[in-house]
Design an enzyme around this catalytic site. Structure first.
Site, PDB file in Angstrom:
ATOM      1  N   GLY A 162       0.848  -1.269  -0.085  1.00 29.64           N
ATOM      2  CA  GLY A 162       0.009   0.059  -0.057  1.00 29.64           C
ATOM      3  C   GLY A 162       0.940   1.281   0.060  1.00 29.64           C
ATOM      4  N   GLU A 199       3.458   4.060   6.549  1.00 30.87           N
ATOM      5  CA  GLU A 199       2.354   3.230   6.093  1.00 30.87           C
ATOM      6  C   GLU A 199       1.503   3.888   5.300  1.00 30.87           C
ATOM      7  OE1 GLU A 199       0.083   0.579   7.258  1.00 30.87           O
ATOM      8  OE2 GLU A 199      -0.313   0.520   9.339  1.00 30.87           O
ATOM      9  N   ASP A 200       0.567   3.310   4.459  1.00 34.90           N
ATOM     10  CA  ASP A 200      -0.286   3.830   3.668  1.00 34.90           C
ATOM     11  C   ASP A 200      -1.516   4.428   4.524  1.00 34.90           C
ATOM     12  OD1 ASP A 200      -1.324   1.516   4.346  1.00 34.90           O
ATOM     13  OD2 ASP A 200      -2.005   0.925   2.270  1.00 34.90           O
ATOM     14  N   ASP A 233      -5.866   2.042   9.991  1.00 35.76           N
ATOM     15  CA  ASP A 233      -7.355   1.741  10.116  1.00 35.76           C
ATOM     16  C   ASP A 233      -7.627   1.130  11.489  1.00 35.76           C
ATOM     17  OD1 ASP A 233      -9.867   1.289   9.312  1.00 35.76           O
ATOM     18  OD2 ASP A 233      -9.192  -0.616   8.815  1.00 35.76           O
ATOM     19  N   LYS A 277      -7.231   7.093  10.163  1.00 40.80           N
ATOM     20  CA  LYS A 277      -8.735   6.995  10.341  1.00 40.80           C
ATOM     21  C   LYS A 277      -9.115   7.279  11.950  1.00 40.80           C
ATOM     22  CE  LYS A 277     -10.222   3.899   6.568  1.00 40.80           C
ATOM     23  NZ  LYS A 277     -10.608   2.717   6.415  1.00 40.80           N
ATOM     24  N   PHE A 310     -14.037   3.357   3.092  1.00 38.18           N
ATOM     25  CA  PHE A 310     -13.196   2.398   2.431  1.00 38.18           C
ATOM     26  C   PHE A 310     -12.370   3.473   1.230  1.00 38.18           C
ATOM     27  CE2 PHE A 310     -10.780  -0.682   0.176  1.00 38.18           C
ATOM     28  CZ  PHE A 310     -10.180  -1.490   1.262  1.00 38.18           C
ATOM     29  N   ASP A 364      -5.538  -0.292  -2.205  1.00 38.71           N
ATOM     30  CA  ASP A 364      -6.207  -1.282  -3.108  1.00 38.71           C
ATOM     31  C   ASP A 364      -7.698  -1.584  -2.443  1.00 38.71           C
ATOM     32  OD1 ASP A 364      -5.282  -2.854  -1.032  1.00 38.71           O
ATOM     33  OD2 ASP A 364      -5.834  -4.498  -2.044  1.00 38.71           O
ATOM     34  N   ARG A 391      -4.891   0.454  -7.267  1.00 37.01           N
ATOM     35  CA  ARG A 391      -3.683   1.196  -6.413  1.00 37.01           C
ATOM     36  C   ARG A 391      -2.960   2.302  -7.477  1.00 37.01           C
ATOM     37  NH1 ARG A 391      -1.902  -1.944  -2.362  1.00 37.01           N
ATOM     38  NH2 ARG A 391      -2.312  -4.185  -2.581  1.00 37.01           N
TER      39      ARG A 391
HETATM   40  P1  IMP Z   1      -4.636  -1.755  10.158  1.00 37.58           P
HETATM   41  O1  IMP Z   1      -3.889  -2.891  10.664  1.00 37.58           O
HETATM   42  O2  IMP Z   1      -6.462  -2.227  10.316  1.00 37.58           O
HETATM   43  O3  IMP Z   1      -4.569  -0.548  10.654  1.00 37.58           O
HETATM   44  O4  IMP Z   1      -5.104  -1.923   8.484  1.00 37.58           O
HETATM   45  C1  IMP Z   1      -3.814  -1.482   7.785  1.00 37.58           C
HETATM   46  C2  IMP Z   1      -3.960  -1.881   6.282  1.00 37.58           C
HETATM   47  O5  IMP Z   1      -5.215  -2.326   6.118  1.00 37.58           O
HETATM   48  C3  IMP Z   1      -3.578  -0.737   5.624  1.00 37.58           C
HETATM   49  O6  IMP Z   1      -2.043  -0.684   5.612  1.00 37.58           O
HETATM   50  C4  IMP Z   1      -4.022  -1.018   4.184  1.00 37.58           C
HETATM   51  O7  IMP Z   1      -3.415  -1.921   3.372  1.00 37.58           O
HETATM   52  C5  IMP Z   1      -5.311  -1.677   4.718  1.00 37.58           C
HETATM   53  N1  IMP Z   1      -6.349  -0.653   4.760  1.00 37.58           N
HETATM   54  C6  IMP Z   1      -7.162  -0.522   5.998  1.00 37.58           C
HETATM   55  N2  IMP Z   1      -8.033   0.544   5.662  1.00 37.58           N
HETATM   56  C7  IMP Z   1      -7.977   0.583   4.186  1.00 37.58           C
HETATM   57  C8  IMP Z   1      -8.663   1.401   3.269  1.00 37.58           C
HETATM   58  O8  IMP Z   1      -9.698   2.087   3.483  1.00 37.58           O
HETATM   59  N3  IMP Z   1      -8.524   1.058   2.008  1.00 37.58           N
HETATM   60  C9  IMP Z   1      -7.566   0.457   1.512  1.00 37.58           C
HETATM   61  N4  IMP Z   1      -6.881  -0.198   2.345  1.00 37.58           N
HETATM   62  C10 IMP Z   1      -7.009  -0.347   3.763  1.00 37.58           C
HETATM   63 MG    MG Z   2      -4.425  -3.640   1.104  1.00 35.75          MG
END
Ligand code: IMP
Ligand code: MG
Length: 188
Positions: free
Chosen positions: A55, A110-111, A114, A142, A163, A170, A176
């Site tokens: 990402g 990090e992208d 979440d 977020k 999302f 993606d 992407r």
């Molecule tokens: P986390 O571990 O829940 O904080 O999520 C981390 C990963 O989930 C990110 O690095 C993204 O690859 C993916 N992700 C979380 N939210 C989104 C979104 O809104 N769109 C796309 N990918 C997401």
């Molecule tokens: Mg992803």
């Protein structure tokens, strides 16, 4: 500027709700983040920028060109999502960085933050390697996670709780390559 016909060509005509951050908005903010990061480190001290694939690949490429410090790069591949939009709560490390973190200034890129699961799993692992400093730089946050082991020091945008796709992000490996960040229409 991208018109709707171009957008359709890249999304296959699918499901885009709206543009949340335009390419121009992203570029301006990334340049600003580069300046903030540059100012945070002494002039002659190298920084290891660790990108979390896939990402962060576009963000990382743009960001490192805005950092006016000696930079080395490496990547990690972690998978926390399956094919859908829901987190599985499980983070698997599929590829580990070759770089030695010990004694280095490290920035994890990090992208999007979440649920925070990825950060909570990776930060203790990276911290255990003895970096001189360890910070997180996230393009999007977020602010859903209240139990983050470490808050990102740099955040591009406080993102809506939708999302998001594009600029590296993606949905099931699609979108992407969009130059902007958009939100996906909720399934009917
Ligand atoms: P986390 O571990 O829940 O904080 O999520 C981390 C990963 O989930 C990110 O690095 C993204 O690859 C993916 N992700 C979380 N939210 C989104 C979104 O809104 N769109 C796309 N990918 C997401
Ligand atoms: Mg992803």
């Amino acid at each position: 500027m991208l018109n709707s016909a171009d957008t359709d060509a890249r999304t296959g005509g699918a499901a885009l709700d709206r543009v949340v951050y335009s390419a121009q908005t992203i570029a301006a903010r990334v340049a600003e983040m580069g300046r903030e990061i540059t100012a945070a480190y002494p002039e002659d001290e190298p920084v290891l920028v660790l990108g979390l694939l896939k990402g962060s690949f576009i963000f990382m490429a743009d960001l490192v060109r805005e950092i006016e410090r000696p930079v080395t790069l490496d990547f990690l591949v972690a998978a926390s999502y399956g094919a859908g939009t829901m987190t599985s709560g499980d983070v698997r490390l599929l590829y580990d960085a070759e770089a030695t973190l010990e004694g280095q200034h490290v920035i994890l890129v990090e992208d999007i933050v979440d649920s925070g699961t990825t950060i909570n799993r990776l930060i203790p692992m990276l911290q255990a390697r003895g970096p001189r400093s360890l910070e997180i730089c996230a393009l999007l946050h977020k602010h859903l996670a209240h139990d983050l082991v470490r808050e990102p020091k740099w955040v591009g945008f406080d993102a809506p709780r939708e999302f998001l796709i594009g600029y590296g992000l993606d949905h099931s490996e699609n979108f992407r390559n969009l130059p902007f960040i958009g939100s996906l229409k909720a399934p009917e």
